[in-house]
Each structure stands twice: as structure tokens, then as C-alpha cells.
Design an enzyme around this catalytic site. Structure first.
Site, PDB file in Angstrom:
ATOM      1  N   GLY A   1     -17.603 -24.249   0.501  1.00  0.00           N
ATOM      2  CA  GLY A   1     -16.814 -23.158   1.075  1.00  0.00           C
ATOM      3  C   GLY A   1     -17.689 -21.916   1.096  1.00  0.00           C
TER       4      GLY A   1
ATOM      5  N   TYR B   1     -13.784 -11.642 -11.355  1.00  0.00           N
ATOM      6  CA  TYR B   1     -14.963 -12.297 -11.947  1.00  0.00           C
ATOM      7  C   TYR B   1     -16.070 -11.325 -12.354  1.00  0.00           C
ATOM      8  CZ  TYR B   1     -13.088 -16.078  -8.953  1.00  0.00           C
ATOM      9  OH  TYR B   1     -12.292 -16.987  -8.317  1.00  0.00           O
TER      10      TYR B   1
ATOM     11  N   CYS C   1      -3.389   1.393  -7.665  1.00  0.00           N
ATOM     12  CA  CYS C   1      -3.150   2.284  -8.794  1.00  0.00           C
ATOM     13  C   CYS C   1      -3.419   1.608 -10.122  1.00  0.00           C
ATOM     14  CB  CYS C   1      -1.712   2.782  -8.748  1.00  0.00           C
ATOM     15  SG  CYS C   1      -1.443   3.768  -7.289  1.00  0.00           S
ATOM     16  N   GLU C   2      -4.625   1.140 -10.298  1.00  0.00           N
ATOM     17  CA  GLU C   2      -5.024   0.688 -11.623  1.00  0.00           C
ATOM     18  C   GLU C   2      -6.535   0.728 -11.724  1.00  0.00           C
ATOM     19  OE1 GLU C   2      -4.845  -3.775 -12.311  1.00  0.00           O
ATOM     20  OE2 GLU C   2      -3.053  -3.457 -11.101  1.00  0.00           O
TER      21      GLU C   2
END
Ligand code: LLP
Length: 446
Positions: A265, A308, A360-361
Site C-alpha cells: 500500500g 506514530y 483543539c488539542e
């Protein structure tokens, strides 16, 4: 790989003007180049290349690969249906899934081939298929390798496939159900170490000795690509050559000429796509703090850094053709302000910027350290970067549009654009609307 080698600045500006940002942009020429390289994978007795469509399941991409002679790996019943809707023949689809779909009987009836990924799946399939039918099995060969622990899908800590020590049970179930195991499948992870991949390939080839009717061995995908300069991509010719010899040796010993399947992929798509975004704000946290570029994209389009600690190359393309017309590539070097001169052009001054997404983080961070999603690793980018400039994020063809925190903060899904070999950008998925986000919501009745 520099994002501008896939999407040149003039075209980036044009696409941004016509289709807006953020947008996923793919290069047909690059996709075709990768497909040709995969189709040249060394093999002794025939090769099928399956595109692991979970990486980039847009119908236009499926059709492009199909025209080049690729077949497909589906990871859910929905993916199989999606491929069929895009014009893929059911017999060109191999389904390897953690969860057998409710419509598995119809898919089998249509001609989709299935790799049983557990003993219970094998039982179920045995109950659905006629006596003497062919089946594939996915085996966990006992070892895995992935770019991160999250993408290692082999070995004792992975639930994927049937544990190799259970082969006698596989054979017993198959015999009881009257199934003929003609395909063996292993896939040990994404971003695998090429050496481990080779060793496991030899191991998998050895496993075919337990299955006298196996005619096809599928060695999965997982081939590393280099998105940023510090990474090393897999040379398919180099990893494939010894595997080809091992197939030949087995044939010499047993007379069995096995067909090879691979199902990449990432290799086929990762470096063929750019996420085109815009700098929508610039701020800092004081003299000893950080300088931030806030983009109009984020984990809603590209989750890999947050998930990751993945590295994606980034370049700034000035919004206009003025002084700052250039492109300065990032390279995750964490350098301090360097260079001389004004403007964002090549050779201009650079500064360290932290690139963040629009959610928002604080976890919505693009410039993270390798493998460390929470660690800020500023990128050296043109010091003159300002609101409205474009930010091109490379290596964004695989697992970006298809694997995102879709609709988080109610941001609509970004459009997908395929740049043809003629250089023309064509829309292959529209931008989502707020109405589409809300269309399945219902209010409870009093
Ligand atoms: N075959 C099977 C059965 C798979 O599960 C996968 C990927 C592939 C082939 C293709 O692997 P590839 O060549 O793309 O490495 N989301 C991650 C990768 C996890 C993919 C899971 N399965 C990423 O963003 O890198």
C-alpha cells in the site's frame, strides 16, 4: 522526498485557488511509476501485485492501478464492495480481514477470494463454500516487523492470522469442511525491516511444505519508503532477488512452482501525494518559547504524526509570486535561525517553527520527533513565512485521506485531486459539506 517534486509551486497555487485548502493532491505519473516498479518485483514463477487499498481507496486511484494490471487487497467487506463499485472485478479482490463481513456469502458467490485469518473464520467459510472449494489462509509466521510497534502485525503479540503452530488445526478444519488450501498469506507489518522481511519470507516459503495444495504464496506488503531524507526506502529488486532464488530452490526440491503475490500500500502511494494546506495563523510563546505555524489542516487529514510520530517533509510556498516566491524545504533538522537575506525564497533566512494542526488539542502536531508524537521537533522554514502562505506536506499519499480523525472538531473532509500525466488537476472527491457531516444525525423523539 521534497513535496515540490510532486507538486510544483505554480500548480500548488493554482489548485489552492480553484479547489481551496486543505486538499489531498496525487500525481498520476508518480503512481504509475510506483506501480511499474512493483510489477517488476523479482519472481520465479509469476507475480500478482495487489494494491492494499486501505492506503488510498479513491475510485480514480483504484481504476488507475487496475489499468496497469494490479489486483487488490481488501481489509473489510466494505473495501471489497468499494472496489467492485469502482469497477474492479470480484475475482481481482483478495479479502484478508479481522472481521468477516455480514455479506461474506455474497462476496464469495461473486468470486472474491478470501484468506481465512482465524480458525473460526475458516470454520465459517467452510460452512459457506461448496465441498472442494479453494481457500486461502493467513498465517502469523511467528515474527513481525514494523516501522513502529503499532504497525508490527506478526509475532506472539499480534492477533493477525493463524498462529503458525496451529497449522495441524488448520489442516484438520480444512479437511473436515472439504476445503482445499491453495493460497498461503503472511504479512508481518508496515515499514518492515527489509532483512526481517526476507527472513520471514523464507520462513513462509517453508510453511508451504505443510500445504501440498498451495499454489500461491502472498508475502504481504510493508515495504519502507523514505518520506524524509533521514529515512531509507526499500529497494524491491534487492529484497526480492533472494526470495526469487528461494522459490526456485523449493521448485528444484519439490517440483512445486509457486506463484508470488505481494500487496503493498505504502510503496505504491506514499510519495505520490501531497497534502496542500495554508498557514492560517502565526504565533509565538515569547522569547524563550516557540514560534508556531498554525495550518488549516491537521489530524483531520493527516493522523500519522499524532499516531506514530511519523515524519513528513514540509515546504512553504509563498502565497504570491513576490519576493518570497520560493520554496524552502524543511528537513527535520531542528536547526536554529540560519541563513541571510530577506524573504522566504531559496537561500533566505530560516527560522525554527513548530507546525500544528487546527484541532483543539496539543496532540495535533505535525512537527514531532521521530517516533515521539508528543515531542516538539521544530522545522527550519523560511523566517518570512506568514499567514496565507501555502504549506506542502509530502509523503501524504498513503494512509492520509483514508486514515484520519475525520470530522473531528466538525471540520469537513478535504477534497482529493489527481494531477494527470498532462499536468491537469482533476477533482476526484469533493470537499464535504456541513450538511453531509450531519446527514445521519436524528433527534430523539420526546
Ligand atoms: N497487506 C495487509 C494484510 C495489510 O494489513 C497491510 C497494511 C498491507 C498489506 C499494506 O502494508 P503497507 O505496504 O502499506 O505497509 N496505517 C499505517 C500502516 C498500517 C497498515 C496496516 N496494514 C501507516 O500509516 O503507515
Amino acid at each position: 522526498m521534497k513535496p515540490t517534486s510532486i507538486l510544483v509551486p505554480t500548480l500548488a497555487r493554482q489548485i489552492a485557488a480553484v479547489f481551496g485548502t486543505p486538499a489531498h493532491v496525487y500525481s498520476q505519473a508518480a503512481l504509475e511509476r510506483q506501480a511499474a516498479a512493483a510489477l517488476a518485483f523479482p519472481n520465479a514463477f509469476g507475480l500478482t501485485v495487489r494494491f492494499a487499498m486501505k492506503a488510498l481507496p479513491n475510485a480514480a486511484v483504484l481504476q488507475l492501478f487496475r489499468r496497469m494490471g494490479l489486483h487488490f487487497d481488501a481489509s473489510s467487506g466494505f473495501e471489497a464492495r468499494r472496489a467492485i463499485r469502482a469497477g474492479v472485478l470480484p475475482c481481482e479482490i483478495s479479502l484478508s480481514t479481522q472481521e468477516l463481513p455480514a455479506d461474506i456469502a455474497e462476496l464469495l458467490g461473486a468470486g472474491v477470494t478470501v484468506n481465512a485469518c482465524s480458525l473460526s473464520q475458516l470454520e465459517t467459510l467452510g460452512g459457506l463454500l461448496p465441498a472442494g472449494a479453494e481457500i486461502g489462509v493467513r498465517v502469523n509466521p511467528g515474527r513481525g516487523s514494523g516501522g513502529t510497534g503499532k504497525t508490527n502485525v506478526g509475532g506472539p503479540d499480534a492477533s493477525f492470522g493463524i498462529w503458525h503452530e496451529r497449522i495441524p488445526e488448520i489442516l484438520a478444519v480444512a479437511t473436515r469442511c472439504g476445503l482445499r488450501v491453495t493460497r498461503l498469506h503472511t504479512h508481518i507489518g508496515s515499514g518492515s525491516d527489509p532483512q526481517v522481511w526476507q527472513q520471514v519470507s523464507a520462513l513462509s516459503l517453508g510453511l508451504t511444505r505443510h500445504f501440498p495444495e498451495v499454489v500461491t504464496l502472498n508475502l504481504g506488503g510493508g515495504y519502507k519508503v523514505a518520506r524524509v531524507e533521514s529515512e531509507k526506502g526499500t529497494d524491491l529488486q534487492a529484497v526480492g532477488a533472494p526470495v526469487k532464488e528461494a522459490f526456485e530452490r523449493l521448485a528444484g526440491e519439490t517440483g512445486r512452482q509457486l506463484r508470488l503475490e505481494i500487496e503493498p500500500g505504502t510503496f505504491l502511494t506514499a510519495n505520490c501525494g501531497v497534502l496542500l494546506a495554508r498557514v492560517q495563523d502565526v504565533c509565538d510563546t515569547g522569547e524563550n518559547g516557540r514560534r508556531f505555524l498554525k495550518l488549516d489542516t491537521g489530524m483531520t487529514e493527516l493522523l500519522r504524526p499524532s499516531l506514530y510520530g511519523a515524519q513528513h517533509p514540509m515546504e512553504i510556498v509563498a502565497a504570491d509570486d513576490g519576493v518570497a516566491n520560493g520554496v524552502v524545504s524543511d528537513v527535520a533538522n531542528g536547526g536554529v535561525v540560519s541563513g541571510v537575506g530577506g524573504g522566504a525564497g531559496e537561500g533566505g533566512a530560516t527560522a525554527d517553527f513548530v507546525l500544528v494542526g487546527h484541532c483543539c488539542e496539543s496532540g495535533d502536531l505535525f512537527s514531532c520527533a521521530p517516533g515521539e508524537p508528543e515531542t516538539l521537533a521544530p522545522r527550519a522554514l523560511p523566517a518570512a513565512t506568514r499567514r496565507g502562505d501555502l504549506c506542502l506536506i509530502g509523503g501524504a499519499g498513503a494512509y492520509c485521506a483514508s486514515m484520519s480523525a475525520k470530522n473531528y472538531n466538525s471540520f469537513p473532509e478535504a477534497p482529493e485531486i489527481l494531477v494527470g500525466v498532462d499536468g491537469c488537476p482533476r477533482l476526484v472527491r469533493r470537499r464535504q459539506t456541513l450538511e453531509q457531516i450531519l446527514q445521519n444525525e436524528v433527534l430523539p423523539e420526546d
